[in-house]
Design a protein around this motif. Structure first.
Motif, short mmCIF file in Angstrom:
data_model
loop_
_atom_site.label_atom_id
_atom_site.label_comp_id
_atom_site.label_asym_id
_atom_site.label_seq_id
_atom_site.Cartn_x
_atom_site.Cartn_y
_atom_site.Cartn_z
N LEU A 140 50.10 -6.07 -46.08
CA LEU A 140 49.51 -7.38 -46.37
C LEU A 140 48.93 -8.01 -45.11
CD1 LEU A 140 52.15 -8.98 -48.76
CD2 LEU A 140 49.93 -8.08 -49.36
N PRO A 141 47.92 -8.85 -45.26
CA PRO A 141 47.41 -9.57 -44.09
C PRO A 141 48.46 -10.57 -43.59
CG PRO A 141 46.24 -10.22 -46.09
CD PRO A 141 47.16 -9.12 -46.46
N PRO A 142 48.36 -11.01 -42.35
CA PRO A 142 49.38 -11.89 -41.76
C PRO A 142 49.63 -13.17 -42.55
CG PRO A 142 47.90 -11.11 -40.06
CD PRO A 142 47.34 -10.62 -41.36
N ARG A 143 48.63 -13.72 -43.22
CA ARG A 143 48.84 -14.97 -43.95
C ARG A 143 49.76 -14.79 -45.15
NH1 ARG A 143 43.54 -14.38 -47.10
NH2 ARG A 143 44.48 -13.63 -49.01
N ASP A 144 49.91 -13.56 -45.67
CA ASP A 144 50.72 -13.30 -46.85
C ASP A 144 52.06 -12.63 -46.54
OD1 ASP A 144 48.84 -14.27 -48.77
OD2 ASP A 144 47.66 -12.47 -48.42
N GLU A 191 63.37 -25.48 -41.24
CA GLU A 191 62.18 -25.07 -40.48
C GLU A 191 61.19 -24.31 -41.36
OE1 GLU A 191 61.23 -22.21 -36.76
OE2 GLU A 191 62.96 -23.53 -36.58
N ALA A 192 61.68 -23.46 -42.26
CA ALA A 192 60.79 -22.69 -43.15
C ALA A 192 60.06 -23.61 -44.12
CB ALA A 192 61.59 -21.65 -43.92
N ALA A 193 60.76 -24.65 -44.58
CA ALA A 193 60.14 -25.57 -45.53
C ALA A 193 59.09 -26.45 -44.86
CB ALA A 193 61.21 -26.45 -46.18
N ARG A 199 56.70 -16.54 -47.60
CA ARG A 199 55.45 -16.47 -48.38
C ARG A 199 55.67 -15.71 -49.69
NH1 ARG A 199 50.64 -18.48 -45.81
NH2 ARG A 199 51.52 -20.10 -44.49
N ARG A 200 56.50 -14.68 -49.66
CA ARG A 200 56.81 -13.95 -50.90
C ARG A 200 57.52 -14.88 -51.88
NH1 ARG A 200 57.38 -9.04 -53.17
NH2 ARG A 200 56.64 -7.91 -51.37
N TYR A 201 58.44 -15.67 -51.38
CA TYR A 201 59.17 -16.60 -52.23
C TYR A 201 58.21 -17.62 -52.85
CZ TYR A 201 62.99 -19.59 -53.80
OH TYR A 201 63.86 -20.32 -54.56
N LEU A 260 62.98 -24.00 -50.77
CA LEU A 260 62.80 -23.31 -49.50
C LEU A 260 63.82 -23.79 -48.47
CD1 LEU A 260 58.90 -23.26 -49.13
CD2 LEU A 260 60.40 -21.30 -49.48
N THR A 261 64.07 -25.09 -48.44
CA THR A 261 65.06 -25.65 -47.51
C THR A 261 66.43 -25.08 -47.82
OG1 THR A 261 63.77 -27.67 -47.34
CG2 THR A 261 66.06 -27.78 -46.61
#
Length: 193
Positions: free
Chosen positions: A77-81, A158-160, A86-88, A151-152
């Motif tokens: 996958l490209p870096p943005r994905d 930090e991820a959220a 990002r999968r979540y 996400l949190t």
């Protein structure tokens, strides 16, 4: 002595030495010869060949990325994905029914109706356009708030708060389900845990 060529006796002497197992059994190549064999120009002199090679490499990389986008393979996958966050996000958006994904078909109907030049129809078209737009934006905003809380909970604060995740989720929600890339991997209602 110094300038004479080897005779057959000298050659026979060298051949008579038996090849030992595990030994090199050949003379060490000169450094100058090895360096000359490895030497390549930094800039290829044949521009046409360089262009063809570059094009072939680019095609191969694009084919690998396209295959990964179709199958959901994380390595291509490209870096943005890439990444678990990002999968979540993709799985959450794909599992949900989004009002925004129905906006494009409704806009096509609105476009067809806008060709009719009566004031009642134009008023209905305007109300329908702004109504679907505001509804889709509101639904996407509520979706992002719920997704950010998840996400949190799963990946930490930090991820959220990572920049770009909200826009990534919104842009995916506004696309038709069949045209999303990377392809949808979950059925509707199969929310990620």
């Amino acid at each position: 002595m110094f300038g004479r060529s080897k005779t057959t006796n000298d050659q026979l002497e060298q051949e008579a030495v038996a090849a030992r197992e595990g030994a090199k059994n050949r003379p060490t190549p000169r450094r100058r010869d090895q360096e000359a064999a490895r030497k390549r120009p930094l800039v290829v002199t044949d521009r046409k060949q360089a262009r063809q090679t570059d094009r072939a490499k680019r095609r191969e990389a694009m084919a690998k990325t396209r295959t990964a986008m179709m199958t959901g393979d994380e390595s291509g996958l490209p870096p943005r994905d890439k990444g678990p966050v990002r999968r979540y996000i993709r799985e959450y958006v794909d599992a949900r029914r989004n009002l925004a994904e129905f906006m494009l078909p409704v806009m096509l109907i609105v476009l067809a109706l806008s060709f009719l030049r009566t004031s009642a129809i134009l008023l209905a078209v305007t109300v329908l356009t702004y109504g679907i737009l505001l509804t889709a934006i509101g639904d996407t905003f509520l979706m992002w708030r719920r997704l950010r809380a998840r996400l949190t909970e799963k990946f930490g604060e930090e991820a959220a708060r990572t920049r770009g995740n909200g826009m990534y989720a919104a842009m995916r929600a506004f696309q038709l389900r069949r045209s999303r890339m990377p392809r949808v991997q979950v059925k509707r209602g199969e929310f990620p845990s």
